[in-house]
Design a protein around this motif. Sequence first.
Motif, PDB file in Angstrom:
ATOM      1  N   GLU A 169      11.250  -0.963   8.845  1.00  0.00           N
ATOM      2  CA  GLU A 169      12.575  -1.060   8.258  1.00  0.00           C
ATOM      3  C   GLU A 169      12.548  -1.049   6.729  1.00  0.00           C
ATOM      4  OE1 GLU A 169      14.469  -4.469   9.959  1.00  0.00           O
ATOM      5  OE2 GLU A 169      14.840  -3.462  11.858  1.00  0.00           O
ATOM      6  N   SER A 170      11.456  -0.595   6.148  1.00  0.00           N
ATOM      7  CA  SER A 170      11.345  -0.565   4.689  1.00  0.00           C
ATOM      8  C   SER A 170      12.257   0.492   4.082  1.00  0.00           C
ATOM      9  CB  SER A 170       9.904  -0.263   4.264  1.00  0.00           C
ATOM     10  OG  SER A 170       9.030  -1.312   4.598  1.00  0.00           O
ATOM     11  N   PHE A 171      12.677   0.250   2.848  1.00  0.00           N
ATOM     12  CA  PHE A 171      13.248   1.284   1.996  1.00  0.00           C
ATOM     13  C   PHE A 171      12.131   1.714   1.048  1.00  0.00           C
ATOM     14  CE2 PHE A 171      17.491  -0.097   3.122  1.00  0.00           C
ATOM     15  CZ  PHE A 171      17.426  -1.477   3.197  1.00  0.00           C
ATOM     16  N   VAL A 172      11.970   2.981   0.820  1.00  0.00           N
ATOM     17  CA  VAL A 172      10.956   3.469  -0.109  1.00  0.00           C
ATOM     18  C   VAL A 172      11.612   4.426  -1.096  1.00  0.00           C
ATOM     19  CG1 VAL A 172       8.764   4.697  -0.360  1.00  0.00           C
ATOM     20  CG2 VAL A 172       9.138   3.243   1.639  1.00  0.00           C
ATOM     21  N   VAL A 173      11.315   4.240  -2.369  1.00  0.00           N
ATOM     22  CA  VAL A 173      11.849   5.105  -3.420  1.00  0.00           C
ATOM     23  C   VAL A 173      10.693   5.597  -4.271  1.00  0.00           C
ATOM     24  CG1 VAL A 173      13.334   5.228  -5.451  1.00  0.00           C
ATOM     25  CG2 VAL A 173      14.055   3.892  -3.467  1.00  0.00           C
ATOM     26  N   VAL A 174      10.652   6.894  -4.537  1.00  0.00           N
ATOM     27  CA  VAL A 174       9.642   7.491  -5.407  1.00  0.00           C
ATOM     28  C   VAL A 174      10.328   7.940  -6.684  1.00  0.00           C
ATOM     29  CG1 VAL A 174       7.909   9.295  -5.659  1.00  0.00           C
ATOM     30  CG2 VAL A 174       8.252   8.196  -3.434  1.00  0.00           C
ATOM     31  N   ASP A 175       9.797   7.524  -7.819  1.00  0.00           N
ATOM     32  CA  ASP A 175      10.460   7.737  -9.098  1.00  0.00           C
ATOM     33  C   ASP A 175       9.454   8.221 -10.130  1.00  0.00           C
ATOM     34  OD1 ASP A 175      12.496   7.734 -10.953  1.00  0.00           O
ATOM     35  OD2 ASP A 175      12.451   5.569 -11.303  1.00  0.00           O
ATOM     36  N   ALA A 176       9.976   8.814 -11.197  1.00  0.00           N
ATOM     37  CA  ALA A 176       9.147   9.260 -12.314  1.00  0.00           C
ATOM     38  C   ALA A 176       8.781   8.085 -13.205  1.00  0.00           C
ATOM     39  CB  ALA A 176       9.882  10.321 -13.132  1.00  0.00           C
ATOM     40  N   LEU A 177       7.748   8.286 -14.030  1.00  0.00           N
ATOM     41  CA  LEU A 177       7.338   7.288 -15.009  1.00  0.00           C
ATOM     42  C   LEU A 177       7.399   7.845 -16.429  1.00  0.00           C
ATOM     43  CD1 LEU A 177       4.334   5.613 -13.163  1.00  0.00           C
ATOM     44  CD2 LEU A 177       6.362   4.445 -13.994  1.00  0.00           C
ATOM     45  N   PHE A 178       8.155   8.919 -16.609  1.00  0.00           N
ATOM     46  CA  PHE A 178       8.177   9.561 -17.914  1.00  0.00           C
ATOM     47  C   PHE A 178       9.585  10.026 -18.239  1.00  0.00           C
ATOM     48  CE2 PHE A 178       7.245  12.683 -14.660  1.00  0.00           C
ATOM     49  CZ  PHE A 178       8.096  13.742 -14.956  1.00  0.00           C
ATOM     50  N   ASP A 179       9.831  10.266 -19.518  1.00  0.00           N
ATOM     51  CA  ASP A 179      11.094  10.802 -20.010  1.00  0.00           C
ATOM     52  C   ASP A 179      10.832  12.213 -20.499  1.00  0.00           C
ATOM     53  OD1 ASP A 179      13.350  11.539 -21.415  1.00  0.00           O
ATOM     54  OD2 ASP A 179      13.243   9.910 -22.882  1.00  0.00           O
ATOM     55  N   GLY A 180      11.263  13.196 -19.691  1.00  0.00           N
ATOM     56  CA  GLY A 180      11.074  14.589 -20.062  1.00  0.00           C
ATOM     57  C   GLY A 180      12.348  15.248 -20.536  1.00  0.00           C
ATOM     58  N   GLY A 181      13.386  14.444 -20.795  1.00  0.00           N
ATOM     59  CA  GLY A 181      14.650  15.020 -21.230  1.00  0.00           C
ATOM     60  C   GLY A 181      15.470  15.518 -20.058  1.00  0.00           C
ATOM     61  N   GLU A 182      16.586  16.169 -20.374  1.00  0.00           N
ATOM     62  CA  GLU A 182      17.554  16.504 -19.334  1.00  0.00           C
ATOM     63  C   GLU A 182      17.045  17.504 -18.310  1.00  0.00           C
ATOM     64  OE1 GLU A 182      20.651  19.505 -21.235  1.00  0.00           O
ATOM     65  OE2 GLU A 182      20.169  17.886 -22.610  1.00  0.00           O
ATOM     66  N   TYR A 183      16.124  18.398 -18.682  1.00  0.00           N
ATOM     67  CA  TYR A 183      15.627  19.382 -17.719  1.00  0.00           C
ATOM     68  C   TYR A 183      14.147  19.207 -17.412  1.00  0.00           C
ATOM     69  CZ  TYR A 183      20.082  21.535 -18.863  1.00  0.00           C
ATOM     70  OH  TYR A 183      21.420  21.755 -19.067  1.00  0.00           O
ATOM     71  N   GLY A 199      13.119   6.742 -22.818  1.00  0.00           N
ATOM     72  CA  GLY A 199      12.105   5.775 -23.204  1.00  0.00           C
ATOM     73  C   GLY A 199      10.768   6.068 -22.566  1.00  0.00           C
ATOM     74  N   SER A 200       9.973   5.033 -22.397  1.00  0.00           N
ATOM     75  CA  SER A 200       8.626   5.161 -21.853  1.00  0.00           C
ATOM     76  C   SER A 200       8.237   3.825 -21.239  1.00  0.00           C
ATOM     77  CB  SER A 200       7.643   5.543 -22.967  1.00  0.00           C
ATOM     78  OG  SER A 200       7.668   4.568 -24.001  1.00  0.00           O
ATOM     79  N   PRO A 201       7.141   3.786 -20.442  1.00  0.00           N
ATOM     80  CA  PRO A 201       6.745   2.522 -19.826  1.00  0.00           C
ATOM     81  C   PRO A 201       6.652   1.391 -20.843  1.00  0.00           C
ATOM     82  CG  PRO A 201       5.503   4.302 -18.852  1.00  0.00           C
ATOM     83  CD  PRO A 201       6.292   4.906 -19.978  1.00  0.00           C
ATOM     84  N   GLY A 202       7.353   0.308 -20.552  1.00  0.00           N
ATOM     85  CA  GLY A 202       7.398  -0.834 -21.446  1.00  0.00           C
ATOM     86  C   GLY A 202       8.502  -0.790 -22.470  1.00  0.00           C
ATOM     87  N   ASN A 203       9.231   0.333 -22.542  1.00  0.00           N
ATOM     88  CA  ASN A 203      10.285   0.481 -23.561  1.00  0.00           C
ATOM     89  C   ASN A 203      11.341   1.464 -23.075  1.00  0.00           C
ATOM     90  OD1 ASN A 203      11.508   0.058 -26.173  1.00  0.00           O
ATOM     91  ND2 ASN A 203      10.732   2.073 -26.776  1.00  0.00           N
ATOM     92  N   TRP A 204      12.077   1.109 -22.025  1.00  0.00           N
ATOM     93  CA  TRP A 204      13.147   1.951 -21.490  1.00  0.00           C
ATOM     94  C   TRP A 204      14.439   1.603 -22.209  1.00  0.00           C
ATOM     95  CZ3 TRP A 204      10.889   5.641 -18.980  1.00  0.00           C
ATOM     96  CH2 TRP A 204       9.719   5.399 -18.276  1.00  0.00           C
ATOM     97  N   THR A 205      15.045   2.582 -22.853  1.00  0.00           N
ATOM     98  CA  THR A 205      16.122   2.293 -23.802  1.00  0.00           C
ATOM     99  C   THR A 205      17.522   2.673 -23.334  1.00  0.00           C
ATOM    100  OG1 THR A 205      15.778   4.430 -24.903  1.00  0.00           O
ATOM    101  CG2 THR A 205      14.531   2.524 -25.740  1.00  0.00           C
ATOM    102  N   GLY A 206      17.652   3.468 -22.286  1.00  0.00           N
ATOM    103  CA  GLY A 206      18.969   3.881 -21.822  1.00  0.00           C
ATOM    104  C   GLY A 206      18.856   5.016 -20.831  1.00  0.00           C
ATOM    105  N   PHE A 207      19.969   5.685 -20.526  1.00  0.00           N
ATOM    106  CA  PHE A 207      19.929   6.808 -19.597  1.00  0.00           C
ATOM    107  C   PHE A 207      21.019   7.810 -19.941  1.00  0.00           C
ATOM    108  CE2 PHE A 207      22.890   3.875 -17.500  1.00  0.00           C
ATOM    109  CZ  PHE A 207      23.917   4.716 -17.092  1.00  0.00           C
TER     110      PHE A 207
END
Length: 352
Positions: free
Chosen positions: A51-65, A184-192
């Motif tokens: 019954e787990s939920f699993v989410v896979v996400d990025a760890l980087f900010d590559g901009g809009e595209y 931002g980047s790991p340890g310093n996420w600034t917005g979206f």
Amino acid sequence: MADLYGLRTRDAAGAITLGTTITPIRSLKMMQVAGNGAFDQYVAIPEIQAESFVVVDALFDGGEYGTYSPQAWYSTGQLQLRQPRNLTWQVMILSRGGEPFAAPGSYGIRASNNNIRTQIDAVNKLLSVRYNGALNLGEQGPGSGNFIQWGDVTFPAPITTYERPLIFFNAADYMMIGNFYIRGSPGNWTGFRIQSFPSKSAHGDAALYPMAIKWFCASYMAPSTQAGEYGASVKDAAGNRLFVTTANLSLLNSQPSTNSFVTAGNPISGAGYYAAPAQMAWTGSYEDYILGNALFSNTNIGQTAQPIRANFGGFLPGRRDVLQMYCENNDGVNPVSVNGRTLFASRPMKPF
């Protein structure tokens, strides 16, 4: 009356801030998985339960595209990643709190009350709401000539966790958004940043009016407390605050009834443009927010005429029984579905 065991705390006004007999807290484990360059990569993860939920996400900010997440599927004990490349991905396993404690020396609390389980420790963490707000996107009325394409948010202070924070979206009614990324980047996420994608051809006149969007940001690091506040807190061995009862928790409300999208809905097409439709059953409640991190980020399918494919979607006018999503396929080859975009429903424990 059934026996009740556990923990309860109240604030200065006497309101319950944590009650392990009534508060549906579930645990969160975060880990990283390194891509091996295969088209499909299978990873054994024993912590993924039925019954787990699993989410896979990025760890980087590559901009809009340039920010994207791989398609991902999961079953008990196993994670499947499609085209993970050689990047490292953030994997979040959200469960109903039934795991054993971590290795000896771990920090935390655990309570079991009939069928309600609460676990808070340095491995199985909680999501606390850090910030929330609203966005006005899209067409501002028929014939207005005013279209707000992008929603930009800067957090009042950076989120300092290594993993990206989780951003949840809701709307008063119609919502079509995509091209999501966190700055931002790991340890310093600034917005979206998020882009609006209304379509009159597929969704009617609702696409001509503003999208009233609500959002909140959650992370596993609890906010700081103020002098004079009442409650309990849990820290790890390094002194990082994992949980505080004054926080507003992001409740892991439900997984949609299926974790796969199916082809359904009207496609969006035009000169040199095509977006394939897909739908997933949703909760039926206007109170539930959608996790946007992987759902609204792009897909990278490699060296083709259109390697980056935008995923966008949300709520159809007057409906909460389905999520309507789209994946762009302008070149007409190498079609990609949004199937495999990981998500779940959440809502804040305390009203904003």
